[in-house]
Scaffold this motif. Structure first.
Motif, PDB file in Angstrom:
ATOM      1  N   GLY A 123       0.809  -1.214   0.000  1.00  0.00           N
ATOM      2  CA  GLY A 123       0.000   0.000   0.000  1.00  0.00           C
ATOM      3  C   GLY A 123       0.841   1.263   0.000  1.00  0.00           C
ATOM      4  N   TYR A 124       0.561   2.147  -0.955  1.00  0.00           N
ATOM      5  CA  TYR A 124       1.287   3.423  -1.025  1.00  0.00           C
ATOM      6  C   TYR A 124       0.433   4.457  -1.741  1.00  0.00           C
ATOM      7  CZ  TYR A 124       2.376   1.244  -5.539  1.00  0.00           C
ATOM      8  OH  TYR A 124       2.289   0.600  -6.747  1.00  0.00           O
ATOM      9  N   ALA A 125       0.770   5.727  -1.544  1.00  0.00           N
ATOM     10  CA  ALA A 125       0.032   6.816  -2.188  1.00  0.00           C
ATOM     11  C   ALA A 125       0.963   8.002  -2.415  1.00  0.00           C
ATOM     12  CB  ALA A 125      -1.159   7.239  -1.333  1.00  0.00           C
ATOM     13  N   THR A 126       0.588   8.835  -3.406  1.00  0.00           N
ATOM     14  CA  THR A 126       1.366  10.023  -3.752  1.00  0.00           C
ATOM     15  C   THR A 126       0.497  11.261  -3.623  1.00  0.00           C
ATOM     16  OG1 THR A 126       2.503   8.655  -5.392  1.00  0.00           O
ATOM     17  CG2 THR A 126       2.907  11.026  -5.488  1.00  0.00           C
ATOM     18  N   PRO A 127       0.344  11.801  -2.420  1.00  0.00           N
ATOM     19  CA  PRO A 127      -0.436  13.033  -2.264  1.00  0.00           C
ATOM     20  C   PRO A 127       0.382  14.249  -2.702  1.00  0.00           C
ATOM     21  CG  PRO A 127       0.425  12.313  -0.151  1.00  0.00           C
ATOM     22  CD  PRO A 127       0.818  11.265  -1.139  1.00  0.00           C
ATOM     23  N   ILE A 128      -0.258  15.177  -3.394  1.00  0.00           N
ATOM     24  CA  ILE A 128       0.393  16.402  -3.860  1.00  0.00           C
ATOM     25  C   ILE A 128      -0.253  17.598  -3.165  1.00  0.00           C
ATOM     26  CG2 ILE A 128       0.928  17.856  -5.862  1.00  0.00           C
ATOM     27  CD1 ILE A 128       2.347  15.198  -5.911  1.00  0.00           C
ATOM     28  N   THR A 129       0.580  18.505  -2.658  1.00  0.00           N
ATOM     29  CA  THR A 129       0.075  19.699  -1.991  1.00  0.00           C
ATOM     30  C   THR A 129       0.316  20.940  -2.846  1.00  0.00           C
ATOM     31  OG1 THR A 129       2.147  20.232  -0.841  1.00  0.00           O
ATOM     32  CG2 THR A 129       0.648  18.662   0.242  1.00  0.00           C
ATOM     33  N   GLN A 130      -0.303  22.041  -2.447  1.00  0.00           N
ATOM     34  CA  GLN A 130      -0.111  23.316  -3.146  1.00  0.00           C
ATOM     35  C   GLN A 130       1.355  23.719  -3.163  1.00  0.00           C
ATOM     36  OE1 GLN A 130      -1.883  25.280  -4.933  1.00  0.00           O
ATOM     37  NE2 GLN A 130      -4.044  25.264  -4.342  1.00  0.00           N
TER      38      GLN A 130
END
Length: 322
Positions: free
Chosen positions: A234-241
């Motif tokens: 399980g993994y994720a790539t969240p992107i912020t401002q």
């Protein structure tokens, strides 16, 4: 995977100490010398290290040699079937990654280079101090990050570029002397100070420091106590401002499969514009469920870039089309 082999050795060692492993023939190698199994474990360690450098062929060769070694060392022992059963994880991994030249590797092979990021089990923090796991982050969520002046700020999640709930991936797990720990895939960028970011696989515990959120709300440097290799699901790539994120209070870039953080941030500008437009139109829905897969924008951007120019000094050379 490496930890399971340690468990295997310790199990065999303690069983042999209590005379619970006895030979069904007169030639059980483990009974004669329990330490003989260590030669097999050493082979597997070499294979895993080679795989982290992108050399899957060497990993597959070593994995095959390891499994044959363990089977040979335990042949003729009552515990033979138990030992072979413990190889199921390695066998499964080999089936996913070790294929013939004309066959495609499984998407679940953790050594395939593709956009990855943080472990779903790690956490971020909201401006009011609440913790949110990477798995449960939603678009529009307010989280803590750092700006270009090394100040801890509030920013917003604008997209989830890649999300896989159960797929395995190879992680570098960093533990600092301050007790903080964070896990990232090999090509993910970590902040090392002075506006510099470096891929996880190139971080040297003797040369680099990580930056954490101190108790006074300021960014502080901390030496690296250890770097471990782990396969997690399980993994994720969240992107912020702002293109940065504090994960387990450790400062990190949001970008992977690229060498330069600021080029990655510029490349994501259209996503920021789209997010702002959705905010104005009231189209942001925090209750949307994250779905497995790669976001259309980085997939298109990556494929177009590699169609025309390899960009060896910008993108990770092993990325290719996705």
């Amino acid at each position: 995977m490496m930890s399971s082999h340690r468990v295997l050795y310790l199990t065999l060692f303690f069983l042999s100490r209590f005379d619970l492993i006895i030979s069904s023939t007169a030639n059980c190698p483990v009974e004669a010398d329990p330490a003989t199994i260590l030669s097999c474990v050493a082979i597997d360690a070499v294979g895993l290290v080679s795989a982290t450098k992108g050399n899957i062929r060497v990993f597959c060769t070593m994995a095959e040699r390891f499994m044959e070694c363990v089977k040979t060392k335990t042949r003729g022992c009552i515990g033979e079937e138990f030992v072979r059963g413990s190889l199921s994880e390695l066998i499964e991994l080999s089936q996913k990654c070790c294929v013939n030249k004309d066959e495609k590797k499984s998407e679940e092979c953790p050594f395939i280079t593709r956009p990855q990021c943080f472990s779903l089990n790690d956490t971020t923090k909201t401006p009011n101090g609440n913790e949110i796991s990477i798995e449960n982050l939603k678009i529009g969520e307010k989280v803590l990050a750092i700006d270009h002046n090394d100040q801890i700020i509030s920013t917003e999640i604008i997209a989830i570029l890649h999300y896989e709930k159960n797929s395995p991936a190879l992680f570098y797990t960093f533990t600092t002397e301050s007790g903080h720990q964070v896990s990232l895939t090999p090509e993910h960028l970590l902040y090392i100070g002075n506006q510099q970011y470096i891929q996880a696989r190139y971080i040297d515990s003797n040369e680099h420091k990580l930056f954490i959120a101190g108790k006074n709300g300021q960014l502080e440097s901390s030496r690296i106590r250890s770097i471990d290799l782990q396969i997690k699901h399980g993994y994720a790539t969240p992107i912020t401002q702002h293109g940065t994120l504090l994960v387990n209070n450790v400062s990190s870039s949001c970008y992977a499969s690229i060498y330069h953080h600021y080029i990655g941030h510029m490349a994501m500008a259209p996503l920021r514009w789209i997010h702002q437009a959705k905010q104005i139109l009231g189209l942001i829905h925090k209750n949307e469920t994250n779905e497995n897969g790669i976001h259309w924008y980085p997939r298109a951007l990556n494929n177009i870039a590699h169609m025309f120019v390899p960009f060896p000094d910008i993108f990770t050379t092993t990325t290719g089309r996705i």
